[in-house]
Design a protein around this motif. Structure first.
Motif, PDB file in Angstrom:
ATOM      1  N   ALA A   1       0.822  -1.215   0.000  1.00 20.60           N
ATOM      2  CA  ALA A   1       0.000   0.000   0.000  1.00 20.60           C
ATOM      3  C   ALA A   1       0.855   1.263   0.000  1.00 20.60           C
ATOM      4  O   ALA A   1       0.459   2.281  -0.577  1.00 20.60           O
ATOM      5  CB  ALA A   1      -0.933  -0.017   1.208  1.00 20.60           C
ATOM      6  N   ILE A   2       2.019   1.237   0.653  1.00 24.13           N
ATOM      7  CA  ILE A   2       2.806   2.472   0.748  1.00 24.13           C
ATOM      8  C   ILE A   2       3.909   2.551  -0.304  1.00 24.13           C
ATOM      9  O   ILE A   2       4.614   3.557  -0.382  1.00 24.13           O
ATOM     10  CB  ILE A   2       3.396   2.680   2.162  1.00 24.13           C
ATOM     11  N   ALA A   3       4.048   1.488  -1.122  1.00 26.47           N
ATOM     12  CA  ALA A   3       5.083   1.520  -2.166  1.00 26.47           C
ATOM     13  C   ALA A   3       4.827   2.720  -3.079  1.00 26.47           C
ATOM     14  O   ALA A   3       3.687   2.993  -3.453  1.00 26.47           O
ATOM     15  CB  ALA A   3       5.043   0.223  -2.970  1.00 26.47           C
ATOM     16  N   GLY A   4       5.877   3.454  -3.400  1.00 34.77           N
ATOM     17  CA  GLY A   4       5.729   4.597  -4.295  1.00 34.77           C
ATOM     18  C   GLY A   4       5.262   5.865  -3.592  1.00 34.77           C
ATOM     19  O   GLY A   4       5.125   6.905  -4.220  1.00 34.77           O
ATOM     20  N   THR A   5       5.006   5.803  -2.290  1.00 34.09           N
ATOM     21  CA  THR A   5       4.670   7.024  -1.545  1.00 34.09           C
ATOM     22  C   THR A   5       5.919   7.461  -0.765  1.00 34.09           C
ATOM     23  O   THR A   5       6.920   6.747  -0.746  1.00 34.09           O
ATOM     24  CB  THR A   5       3.532   6.799  -0.526  1.00 34.09           C
ATOM     25  N   ASN A   6       5.806   8.614  -0.095  1.00 29.31           N
ATOM     26  CA  ASN A   6       6.935   9.078   0.720  1.00 29.31           C
ATOM     27  C   ASN A   6       6.871   8.570   2.150  1.00 29.31           C
ATOM     28  O   ASN A   6       7.654   8.999   2.993  1.00 29.31           O
ATOM     29  CB  ASN A   6       6.947  10.602   0.753  1.00 29.31           C
ATOM     30  N   LYS A   7       5.901   7.712   2.419  1.00 35.88           N
ATOM     31  CA  LYS A   7       5.723   7.259   3.799  1.00 35.88           C
ATOM     32  C   LYS A   7       6.871   6.344   4.222  1.00 35.88           C
ATOM     33  O   LYS A   7       7.256   5.453   3.484  1.00 35.88           O
ATOM     34  CB  LYS A   7       4.403   6.487   3.940  1.00 35.88           C
ATOM     35  N   LYS A   8       7.374   6.618   5.411  1.00 34.88           N
ATOM     36  CA  LYS A   8       8.385   5.711   5.967  1.00 34.88           C
ATOM     37  C   LYS A   8       7.671   4.603   6.720  1.00 34.88           C
ATOM     38  O   LYS A   8       6.523   4.784   7.121  1.00 34.88           O
ATOM     39  CB  LYS A   8       9.269   6.467   6.951  1.00 34.88           C
ATOM     40  N   ALA A   9       8.353   3.485   6.963  1.00 37.85           N
ATOM     41  CA  ALA A   9       7.688   2.401   7.683  1.00 37.85           C
ATOM     42  C   ALA A   9       8.654   1.616   8.549  1.00 37.85           C
ATOM     43  O   ALA A   9       9.830   1.452   8.209  1.00 37.85           O
ATOM     44  CB  ALA A   9       7.016   1.450   6.705  1.00 37.85           C
ATOM     45  N   THR A  10       8.157   1.179   9.691  1.00 37.96           N
ATOM     46  CA  THR A  10       8.823   0.112  10.441  1.00 37.96           C
ATOM     47  C   THR A  10       7.794  -0.994  10.611  1.00 37.96           C
ATOM     48  O   THR A  10       6.627  -0.725  10.914  1.00 37.96           O
ATOM     49  CB  THR A  10       9.303   0.579  11.834  1.00 37.96           C
ATOM     50  N   LEU A  11       8.220  -2.208  10.370  1.00 31.24           N
ATOM     51  CA  LEU A  11       7.311  -3.351  10.458  1.00 31.24           C
ATOM     52  C   LEU A  11       7.896  -4.371  11.427  1.00 31.24           C
ATOM     53  O   LEU A  11       9.014  -4.856  11.225  1.00 31.24           O
ATOM     54  CB  LEU A  11       7.146  -4.009   9.082  1.00 31.24           C
ATOM     55  N   GLU A  12       7.153  -4.656  12.484  1.00 30.96           N
ATOM     56  CA  GLU A  12       7.557  -5.703  13.435  1.00 30.96           C
ATOM     57  C   GLU A  12       6.579  -6.845  13.239  1.00 30.96           C
ATOM     58  O   GLU A  12       5.406  -6.724  13.598  1.00 30.96           O
ATOM     59  CB  GLU A  12       7.454  -5.191  14.873  1.00 30.96           C
ATOM     60  N   LEU A  13       7.049  -7.960  12.668  1.00 31.39           N
ATOM     61  CA  LEU A  13       6.109  -8.998  12.232  1.00 31.39           C
ATOM     62  C   LEU A  13       6.272 -10.296  13.025  1.00 31.39           C
ATOM     63  O   LEU A  13       6.632 -10.260  14.186  1.00 31.39           O
ATOM     64  CB  LEU A  13       6.268  -9.201  10.723  1.00 31.39           C
ATOM     65  N   GLY A  14       6.010 -11.412  12.387  1.00 33.99           N
ATOM     66  CA  GLY A  14       5.956 -12.683  13.116  1.00 33.99           C
ATOM     67  C   GLY A  14       7.324 -13.259  13.453  1.00 33.99           C
ATOM     68  O   GLY A  14       8.366 -12.670  13.155  1.00 33.99           O
ATOM     69  N   GLY A  15       7.309 -14.434  14.064  1.00 36.61           N
ATOM     70  CA  GLY A  15       8.560 -15.092  14.427  1.00 36.61           C
ATOM     71  C   GLY A  15       8.386 -16.585  14.639  1.00 36.61           C
ATOM     72  O   GLY A  15       7.261 -17.090  14.735  1.00 36.61           O
ATOM     73  N   LYS A  16       9.510 -17.298  14.653  1.00 33.71           N
ATOM     74  CA  LYS A  16       9.499 -18.741  14.933  1.00 33.71           C
ATOM     75  C   LYS A  16      10.813 -19.057  15.638  1.00 33.71           C
ATOM     76  O   LYS A  16      11.680 -19.776  15.122  1.00 33.71           O
ATOM     77  CB  LYS A  16       9.368 -19.511  13.603  1.00 33.71           C
ATOM     78  N   ALA A  17      10.970 -18.470  16.826  1.00 33.36           N
ATOM     79  CA  ALA A  17      12.273 -18.479  17.483  1.00 33.36           C
ATOM     80  C   ALA A  17      12.731 -19.872  17.901  1.00 33.36           C
ATOM     81  O   ALA A  17      11.934 -20.704  18.334  1.00 33.36           O
ATOM     82  CB  ALA A  17      12.225 -17.588  18.719  1.00 33.36           C
ATOM     83  N   ALA A  18      14.041 -20.095  17.790  1.00 33.99           N
ATOM     84  CA  ALA A  18      14.650 -21.355  18.217  1.00 33.99           C
ATOM     85  C   ALA A  18      15.351 -21.138  19.546  1.00 33.99           C
ATOM     86  O   ALA A  18      16.133 -20.200  19.710  1.00 33.99           O
ATOM     87  CB  ALA A  18      15.667 -21.805  17.177  1.00 33.99           C
ATOM     88  N   ASN A  19      15.075 -22.020  20.501  1.00 29.84           N
ATOM     89  CA  ASN A  19      15.868 -22.111  21.710  1.00 29.84           C
ATOM     90  C   ASN A  19      16.802 -23.289  21.518  1.00 29.84           C
ATOM     91  O   ASN A  19      16.379 -24.350  21.041  1.00 29.84           O
ATOM     92  CB  ASN A  19      14.949 -22.382  22.912  1.00 29.84           C
ATOM     93  N   ILE A  20      18.084 -23.105  21.857  1.00 26.48           N
ATOM     94  CA  ILE A  20      19.068 -24.163  21.605  1.00 26.48           C
ATOM     95  C   ILE A  20      19.733 -24.556  22.928  1.00 26.48           C
ATOM     96  O   ILE A  20      20.333 -23.703  23.592  1.00 26.48           O
ATOM     97  CB  ILE A  20      20.137 -23.652  20.609  1.00 26.48           C
ATOM     98  N   ILE A  21      19.585 -25.825  23.304  1.00 27.57           N
ATOM     99  CA  ILE A  21      20.212 -26.284  24.552  1.00 27.57           C
ATOM    100  C   ILE A  21      21.399 -27.189  24.223  1.00 27.57           C
ATOM    101  O   ILE A  21      21.228 -28.266  23.636  1.00 27.57           O
ATOM    102  CB  ILE A  21      19.212 -27.044  25.443  1.00 27.57           C
TER     103      ILE A  21
END
Ligand code: NAP
Ligand code: MG
Length: 492
Positions: free
Chosen positions: A260-280
Motif C-alpha cells: 500500500a505504501i510503495a511509491g509514496t513518501n511514507k516511511k515504515a517500520t514493520l515488526e512482524l511474526g517469528g518462529k524463534a529457536a531455543n538451543i540447549i
C-alpha cells in the motif's frame, strides 16, 4: 522434626494446582459501558455511528462497547494530528516535550494496578504478567524516551534531525498497552504527533491511556487513539497526510502495508511474526534451561512474536531435557487469568484458539508425537493445554509456521553447524536463545544466528534501552533503545 516440616511444605508446593483461589479484585478497575474515539484531546462519537463489543476471553462475557472508526473518523484524527504537529508539538522546546512524556510515565505507574487488571480482563493474559511485566515495562518506555527528547544531538552526533510529522501506528492484541508505549513514546520524544489504532480485541488499555493523556494535559491532537478493525488500520495506512507507518502484527498484514505504501513518501517500520529457536547444548545448566524454555513459549499463552516455539536439544541430553519439560508442564497452572497463581491464562480469542487447535492437529497428522499437560481446562472461555511435540522434522509445518499459541516443537541436534543451519531455516528471524556454559559458544552462535535478538542463558528479557526487531519475514526497523529514535527522525 525439621525434615518433616520441610517435606510438608514441599508437598503443598508440588500440588500447586490445588492452591486456593487468589483472584485480584476487579473492583480496582473501572470499565465504562461504552468508549468513544480519542481525537483532538476529546472523546468523540464515531461518525460511523457503529460500536463493537470487547469481551473477556476467559469468561466470554462482554466488558464494554468500542467505537468503530471509519474513513471520516480517521481523517478527523489525522487532521488533528497534523494541526497539533504544525502549531504546537514541533515548535515546543524538547525539554518541555520531555515533561509531558515523564508525566505520562508517572501516571501509568500511579494507576498500574488498574491497568494490569484491565489488560488481563480484556486480553486473557495472567495478572502476574500484566502486573509484573506489561505495565511496568510500558511506564519504563515512557521514562526512557522522555530522557532522549532533549538529547537527540547525542543520539545523532554532528547531525541535525527533524521529526517526520504525523505517525500512523497500528498494534496487535498480545501486548496492548506495552505496544502502545513502544510506539507513542519515541514518536513524541522526536517531535512527531500520533494516530494510534489498537487491535479490535484489546482496545481498553489504549483507551485508558487516552484518559491519562488527557489528564496529563498533552496539547490536543498530539496523540489520537482511534479504535476499529482491519479496515480502520487500512484507512490509516492509505491516508495521504500520514508521514510514517509503524506496524506490529502479522507478516501477512505487513506485506499488505508494504504494497500500500510503495511509491509514496511514507516511511515504515514493520515488526512482524517469528518462529524463534531455543538451543540447549549438553553443557548447559539443564534445570535453568528448561525453566527458560517453559517461560519462553508458555509465558503469555505463546502469544509472543519472539516466543521460543522451537527447541533444539543436543542429542546426549535430549531424553533428560524432554523428561524435565514434561514434568514441569504438569505443574503449570492453566486457568482464570485474574488469579495470581495462574501461569497460563486464556487464549485471546476464539479465532486464535481455532488456529492453535488446527496446528495441533496438523502436528499429529505430520507424524510428530504430542504430549499435553493433563490439567483440567475451565468450561467457559478460550483455553489450550500447554503442548509439546517431539519426533518433529525440520520441514513440518509446526516447525516452520508461526502458531502463536502454547505449542513447542522439539528436535535434537549433534553439532554446532547443524543446529545453526536448522535454527536459521525458517522464513522468520526475530529472536533466538542459546543455553550453554561456554562464552565462546555463545559468541559463535550469536554471530551466526540470523535473528534480531539472541538471548544467552535467559529468554524473553526486555529493556527500553535495548533495540528489538527482525530479519527476513520478521520485518524491518528497530524499536527500543537509541536505535528506536532512528525510526522517527529525518537526518538533515
Ligand atoms: P494482525 O492481524 O496483523 O493485526 C495487527 C493490527 O493490524 C491490528 O490492529 C489489526 O486490526 C490491524 N490490521 C488488520 N488488517 C489490517 C490492514 N489490512 N491494514 C492495516 N491494519 C490492519 O495481527 P494480530 O493477529 O493482531 O497479531 C498477531 C501477529 O502479530 C503475529 O503474527 C505476531 O507474530 C505478530 N506480532 C509481532 C510482534 C513484533 O514485535 N514483531 C509483536 C506482537 C505481535 P484488528 O486486529 O482490529 O483487525
Ligand atoms: Mg477483549
Amino acid at each position: 522434626m525439621a525434615t518433616k516440616k520441610s517435606n510438608t511444605i514441599k508437598l503443598k508446593f508440588d500440588s500447586a494446582r490445588s492452591l486456593a483461589p487468589a483472584p485480584e479484585s476487579k473492583s480496582a478497575a473501572k470499565i465504562d459501558p461504552q468508549y468513544e474515539l480519542f481525537i483532538n484531546g476529546k472523546m468523540e462519537k464515531p461518525q460511523s455511528k457503529k460500536y463493537f463489543p470487547t469481551i473477556n476471553p476467559a469468561t466470554e462475557e462482554k466488558l464494554s462497547m468500542i467505537a468503530e472508526a471509519n474513513g471520516a473518523d480517521v481523517n478527523k484524527a489525522v487532521t488533528a494530528a497534523r494541526n497539533a504537529y504544525a502549531k504546537t508539538w514541533k515548535k515546543m522546546p524538547p525539554a518541555e516535550r520531555a515533561k509531558y512524556i515523564y508525566r505520562i510515565a508517572r501516571m501509568i505507574q500511579e494507576r498500574a494496578r488498574e491497568f494490569a487488571i484491565i489488560e488481563t480482563l480484556d486480553g486473557g493474559k495472567p495478572i502476574r504478567e500484566s502486573r509484573d511485566f506489561d505495565v511496568p515495562t510500558a511506564a519504563n518506555h515512557f521514562f526512557y524516551y522522555a530522557g532522549w527528547a532533549d538529547k537527540l544531538e547525542y543520539a545523532f552526533p554532528n547531525r541535525r534531525t527533524e521529526p517526520l510529522g504525523v505517525a500512523g501506528q497500528i498494534i496487535p492484541w498480545n501486548f496492548p498497552l506495552l505496544m502502545a508505549a513502544w510506539k507513542i513514546a519515541p514518536a513524541l520524544a522526536c517531535g512527531n504527533t500520533v494516530v494510534l489504532k489498537p487491535a479490535e480485541n484489546t482496545s481498553l488499555t489504549a483507551l485508558k491511556l487516552a484518559e491519562i493523556i488527557q489528564e496529563a494535559d498533552l496539547p490536543p491532537g498530539v496523540v489520537n487513539i482511534i479504535t476499529g478493525a482491519g479496515a480502520t488500520g487500512a484507512a490509516i495506512v492509505n491516508h495521504p497526510d500520514i508521514n510514517k507507518i509503524a506496524f506490529t502484527g502479522s507478516t501477512e498484514v505487513g506485506k499488505i502495508i508494504q504494497r500500500a505504501i510503495a511509491g509514496t513518501n511514507k516511511k515504515a517500520t514493520l515488526e512482524l511474526g517469528g518462529k524463534a529457536a531455543n538451543i540447549i547444548f549438553d553443557d548447559a545448566p539443564l534445570d535453568q534451561a528448561v525453566e527458560g524454555v517453559i517461560n519462553g513459549i508458555f509465558f503469555n499463552q505463546g502469544h509472543v512474536c519472539c516466543a521460543g516455539s522451537r527447541l533444539y536439544v543436543q542429542e546426549s541430553v535430549f531424553k533428560e531435557v524432554v523428561r524435565k519439560l514434561k514434568d514441569r508442564l504438569e505443574t503449570l497452572i492453566v486457568g482464570d487469568p485474574i488469579d495470581k497463581n495462574t501461569d497460563i491464562g486464556a487464549i485471546n480469542s476464539k479465532a486464535q484458539l481455532d488456529i492453535i487447535n488446527k496446528y495441533i492437529k496438523i502436528g499429529q497428522q505430520e507424524g510428530a508425537e504430542m504430549y499435553q499437560s493433563s490439567c483440567a481446562l475451565p468450561k467457559k472461555g478460550f483455553f489450550c493445554r500447554p503442548t509439546i511435540f517431539t519426533n518433529v522434522a525440520q520441514s513440518n509445518r509446526i516447525a516452520q509456521e508461526e502458531i502463536f499459541g502454547p505449542v513447542l516443537a522439539i528436535q535434537s541436534f549433534r553439532t554446532d553447524d547443524e543446529v545453526i543451519e536448522k535454527a536459521n531455516n525458517t522464513p522468520y528471524g526475530l529472536s533466538a536463545g542459546v543455553w550453554t556454559d561456554k562464552g565462546s559458544k555463545i559468541f559463535n552462535m550469536t554471530t551466526k544466528l540470523r535473528a534480531g535478538v539472541v538471548w544467552a542463558n535467559t529468554f524473553n528479557k526486555f529493556d527500553p534501552g535495548s533495540p528489538f526487531g527482525g530479519y527476513k519475514e520478521s520485518g524491518y526497523g528497530r524499536e527500543g533503545g537509541v536505535h528506536g529514535l532512528n525510526a522517527y527522525v529525518n537526518i538533515v
